[in-house]
Write a protein that holds these residues in place. Structure first.
Motif, PDB file in Angstrom:
ATOM      1  N   GLN A 170       0.925  -1.184  -0.033  1.00  0.00           N
ATOM      2  CA  GLN A 170       0.125  -0.075   0.047  1.00  0.00           C
ATOM      3  C   GLN A 170       0.850   1.144   0.184  1.00  0.00           C
ATOM      4  O   GLN A 170       1.751   1.375   0.622  1.00  0.00           O
ATOM      5  CB  GLN A 170      -0.928   0.169   1.278  1.00  0.00           C
ATOM      6  CG  GLN A 170      -1.797  -1.003   1.177  1.00  0.00           C
ATOM      7  CD  GLN A 170      -2.837  -1.107   2.451  1.00  0.00           C
ATOM      8  OE1 GLN A 170      -2.492  -0.302   3.459  1.00  0.00           O
ATOM      9  NE2 GLN A 170      -3.828  -1.719   2.572  1.00  0.00           N
ATOM     10  N   LYS A 171       0.479   2.300  -0.867  1.00  0.00           N
ATOM     11  CA  LYS A 171       1.302   3.242  -0.533  1.00  0.00           C
ATOM     12  C   LYS A 171       0.204   4.726  -0.575  1.00  0.00           C
ATOM     13  O   LYS A 171      -0.775   4.716  -0.930  1.00  0.00           O
ATOM     14  CB  LYS A 171       1.999   3.586  -2.043  1.00  0.00           C
ATOM     15  CG  LYS A 171       1.263   3.949  -3.244  1.00  0.00           C
ATOM     16  CD  LYS A 171       2.037   3.920  -4.497  1.00  0.00           C
ATOM     17  CE  LYS A 171       1.152   4.446  -5.806  1.00  0.00           C
ATOM     18  NZ  LYS A 171       0.659   5.811  -5.956  1.00  0.00           N
ATOM     19  N   PRO A 172       0.752   5.756   0.095  1.00  0.00           N
ATOM     20  CA  PRO A 172      -0.102   6.898   0.547  1.00  0.00           C
ATOM     21  C   PRO A 172      -0.122   7.667  -0.635  1.00  0.00           C
ATOM     22  O   PRO A 172       0.656   7.425  -1.750  1.00  0.00           O
ATOM     23  CB  PRO A 172       0.862   7.596   1.610  1.00  0.00           C
ATOM     24  CG  PRO A 172       1.948   6.554   2.120  1.00  0.00           C
ATOM     25  CD  PRO A 172       2.149   5.674   0.843  1.00  0.00           C
ATOM     26  N   ALA A 173      -0.948   8.543  -0.770  1.00  0.00           N
ATOM     27  CA  ALA A 173      -1.209   9.728  -1.873  1.00  0.00           C
ATOM     28  C   ALA A 173      -0.082  10.387  -1.980  1.00  0.00           C
ATOM     29  O   ALA A 173       0.579  11.073  -1.175  1.00  0.00           O
ATOM     30  CB  ALA A 173      -2.453  10.375  -1.660  1.00  0.00           C
ATOM     31  N   GLY A 174       0.399  10.682  -3.274  1.00  0.00           N
ATOM     32  CA  GLY A 174       1.659  11.478  -3.605  1.00  0.00           C
ATOM     33  C   GLY A 174       2.896  10.586  -3.659  1.00  0.00           C
ATOM     34  O   GLY A 174       3.890  11.123  -4.223  1.00  0.00           O
ATOM     35  N   ALA A 175       3.104   9.418  -3.362  1.00  0.00           N
ATOM     36  CA  ALA A 175       4.103   8.731  -3.356  1.00  0.00           C
ATOM     37  C   ALA A 175       4.157   8.054  -4.938  1.00  0.00           C
ATOM     38  O   ALA A 175       3.126   7.749  -5.450  1.00  0.00           O
ATOM     39  CB  ALA A 175       4.118   7.411  -2.327  1.00  0.00           C
TER      40      ALA A 175
ATOM     41  N   MET B 131       7.804   5.945  -2.711  1.00  0.00           N
ATOM     42  CA  MET B 131       8.743   6.950  -2.147  1.00  0.00           C
ATOM     43  C   MET B 131       8.399   8.311  -2.688  1.00  0.00           C
ATOM     44  O   MET B 131       7.567   8.526  -3.503  1.00  0.00           O
ATOM     45  CB  MET B 131      10.264   6.634  -3.102  1.00  0.00           C
ATOM     46  CG  MET B 131      10.611   5.386  -3.274  1.00  0.00           C
ATOM     47  SD  MET B 131      11.098   4.454  -1.645  1.00  0.00           S
ATOM     48  CE  MET B 131      12.710   5.735  -1.168  1.00  0.00           C
ATOM     49  N   LEU B 132       8.969   9.276  -1.841  1.00  0.00           N
ATOM     50  CA  LEU B 132       8.684  10.796  -1.965  1.00  0.00           C
ATOM     51  C   LEU B 132       9.953  11.268  -2.126  1.00  0.00           C
ATOM     52  O   LEU B 132      11.082  10.777  -1.636  1.00  0.00           O
ATOM     53  CB  LEU B 132       7.896  11.219  -0.696  1.00  0.00           C
ATOM     54  CG  LEU B 132       6.405  10.617  -0.449  1.00  0.00           C
ATOM     55  CD1 LEU B 132       5.888  11.204   0.703  1.00  0.00           C
ATOM     56  CD2 LEU B 132       5.711  11.315  -1.824  1.00  0.00           C
TER      57      LEU B 132
ATOM     58  N   GLY C  21      22.195   9.612   1.760  1.00  0.00           N
ATOM     59  CA  GLY C  21      21.628   9.472   0.177  1.00  0.00           C
ATOM     60  C   GLY C  21      20.185   9.028   0.115  1.00  0.00           C
ATOM     61  O   GLY C  21      19.388   9.268   1.088  1.00  0.00           O
ATOM     62  N   ASN C  22      19.784   8.604  -1.341  1.00  0.00           N
ATOM     63  CA  ASN C  22      18.407   8.161  -1.234  1.00  0.00           C
ATOM     64  C   ASN C  22      18.247   6.957  -0.509  1.00  0.00           C
ATOM     65  O   ASN C  22      18.802   5.792  -0.410  1.00  0.00           O
ATOM     66  CB  ASN C  22      18.349   7.854  -2.699  1.00  0.00           C
ATOM     67  CG  ASN C  22      18.120   9.325  -3.553  1.00  0.00           C
ATOM     68  OD1 ASN C  22      17.674  10.332  -2.853  1.00  0.00           O
ATOM     69  ND2 ASN C  22      18.767   9.296  -4.564  1.00  0.00           N
ATOM     70  N   GLU C  23      16.800   7.114   0.114  1.00  0.00           N
ATOM     71  CA  GLU C  23      16.406   5.454   0.570  1.00  0.00           C
ATOM     72  C   GLU C  23      15.968   4.619  -0.287  1.00  0.00           C
ATOM     73  O   GLU C  23      15.786   5.141  -1.436  1.00  0.00           O
ATOM     74  CB  GLU C  23      15.357   5.911   1.510  1.00  0.00           C
ATOM     75  CG  GLU C  23      15.674   6.819   2.807  1.00  0.00           C
ATOM     76  CD  GLU C  23      14.587   6.850   3.618  1.00  0.00           C
ATOM     77  OE1 GLU C  23      13.354   6.381   3.552  1.00  0.00           O
ATOM     78  OE2 GLU C  23      14.645   7.396   4.814  1.00  0.00           O
ATOM     79  N   ALA C  24      15.779   3.493  -0.058  1.00  0.00           N
ATOM     80  CA  ALA C  24      15.231   2.452  -1.324  1.00  0.00           C
ATOM     81  C   ALA C  24      14.007   1.728  -0.673  1.00  0.00           C
ATOM     82  O   ALA C  24      13.632   1.827   0.650  1.00  0.00           O
ATOM     83  CB  ALA C  24      16.354   1.512  -1.455  1.00  0.00           C
ATOM     84  N   PRO C  25      13.195   1.385  -1.614  1.00  0.00           N
ATOM     85  CA  PRO C  25      11.997   0.812  -1.024  1.00  0.00           C
ATOM     86  C   PRO C  25      12.042  -0.212  -0.343  1.00  0.00           C
ATOM     87  O   PRO C  25      13.279  -1.309  -0.614  1.00  0.00           O
ATOM     88  CB  PRO C  25      11.314   0.513  -2.556  1.00  0.00           C
ATOM     89  CG  PRO C  25      12.202   0.230  -3.430  1.00  0.00           C
ATOM     90  CD  PRO C  25      13.252   1.356  -2.939  1.00  0.00           C
TER      91      PRO C  25
END
Length: 372
Positions: free
Chosen positions: A196-201, A206-207, A233-237
């Motif tokens: 499940q992912k929130p709106a905007g992701a 990821m955001l 750095g960037n996070e990963a899923p």
């Protein structure tokens, strides 16, 4: 004090890439957690070996380490091998072990089987520093845009690989049935997919967010040097992923008066003919403020004065370089009638006839002394 990387792996500085790899594999197997359960000392040695291999196996990192030592990577709060956890080590160097521990699986780490922790991508930025900041060290706060997992995002076991991160394939060959393992193309080896992912992701949950990162830069860095801030750095899923690193490239801002040469600084001091003849006191620009020096009577153009310890600190904490003051006697281009008459009289004056002493060094001797 941190141990020498070559000493940790038991190799010489002239070791080849293959020798470095073999030495690391030997140490890693010796101190592997599966062979030393609950042994904290073995675990630390396992991490030390991984840190040493991470640097020495990379030609660019090895060159920087050979030149600047440990502070090229971990000075002033930058990431090093002791910030690497077991999953980091296994995900980066797991192939080194071959079949020594169940064909690449490590019990108790990384989720079992061939599953690996996915690491986010690195970010790269440039930080501009003045000569004063380089000489004294500085803490910089920078804003970066980095990918982070959206709040409320959830992940579930990948149905393609059943959470193992690998897909097993069996093929018939002339040697019989051969089984091979490949990274799962659905979850990229993490063993998880988006639930499940929130709106905007985005499609991976990821955001893109602004983050302020504090960077402690040690004194003595050089233009072009790259420093690492771990996990910024960037996070990963994925619930078991780890962030990438922030790579900081140093850019030195040219100073108005001072020229840098390694750890030494150069300053051109221009004085008048009168000051050269009579002597004078002059203010000299340094990276720690102005200092006053006294010029002796009859000082010659081209003389180099050395101010000990007024240069740039050594990155390896071996003290400071020097400030070399180059004295230049300025000859006026236009003269008044009275000034011309004065110098015309001096043309035949014995005191104005050049009489270099044996102790006066030639230009080439001065250059040689400057670089010694």
């Amino acid at each position: 004090m941190k141990k020498d990387f070559y000493e940790i792996l038991g190799i010489s500085k002239n070791a080849t890439a293959e020798e470095i790899k073999k030495a690391y594999r030997k140490k890693a197997i010796e101190f592997h957690p599966d062979k030393n359960p609950g042994n904290k000392e073995a675990e630390e040695k396992f991490k030390e070996a991984a840190e040493a291999y991470e640097v020495l196996s990379d030609a660019n990192k090895k060159a920087k380490y050979d030149q600047y030592g440990h502070q090229a990577f971990d000075g002033g709060g930058f990431g090093d091998g002791h910030h690497m956890n077991m999953d980091d080590i296994f995900s980066q160097f797991g192939d080194i072990f071959g079949g020594a521990f169940g064909g690449g699986g490590f019990s108790g780490f990384g989720g079992g089987g061939g599953q690996r922790r996915v690491k986010g991508s690195n970010l790269r930025i440039k930080v501009k520093l003045t000569l004063e900041e380089i000489a004294n060290g500085v803490e910089k706060k920078v804003k970066v845009k980095r990918k982070v997992q959206a709040k409320g995002v959830t992940y579930r076991t990948c149905p393609t690989c059943n959470g193992s991160g690998q897909i097993m394939k069996v093929a018939n060959t002339i040697l019989g049935r051969m089984q091979t393992a490949t990274t799962c193309h659905i979850c990229s080896g993490s063993g998880q997919i988006l639930d499940q992912k929130p709106a905007g992701a985005d499609a991976q949950g990821m955001l893109l967010e602004d983050d302020t990162v504090s960077i402690k830069i040690p004194a003595g860095v050089v233009d072009g040097m790259q420093l690492k801030v771990a996990n910024k750095g960037n996070e990963a899923p994925g619930s078991n992923s780890i962030p990438g690193d922030l790579i900081v490239a140093i850019e030195e801002i040219e100073h108005e008066f001072l020229k840098r040469e390694g750890e030494n600084l150069h300053f051109d001091l221009y004085i008048s003919v009168a000051e050269a003849a009579l002597g004078a006191s002059k203010d000299i620009e340094t990276v720690s403020g102005k200092v006053r020096i006294k010029l002796e009577e009859g000082i010659q153009s081209g003389k180099i004065l050395r101010l000990k310890g007024k240069g740039i600190p050594s990155l390896n904490s071996y003290g400071n370089g020097d400030l070399l003051v180059h004295v230049n006697v300025w000859t006026p281009k236009t003269l008044s009638k009275e000034q011309k008459q004065f110098f015309e009289k001096m043309l035949t004056d014995e005191n104005f006839i050049p009489k270099p002493e044996k102790s006066d060094k030639s230009f080439f001797e001065k250059v040689k002394d400057m670089f010694s």
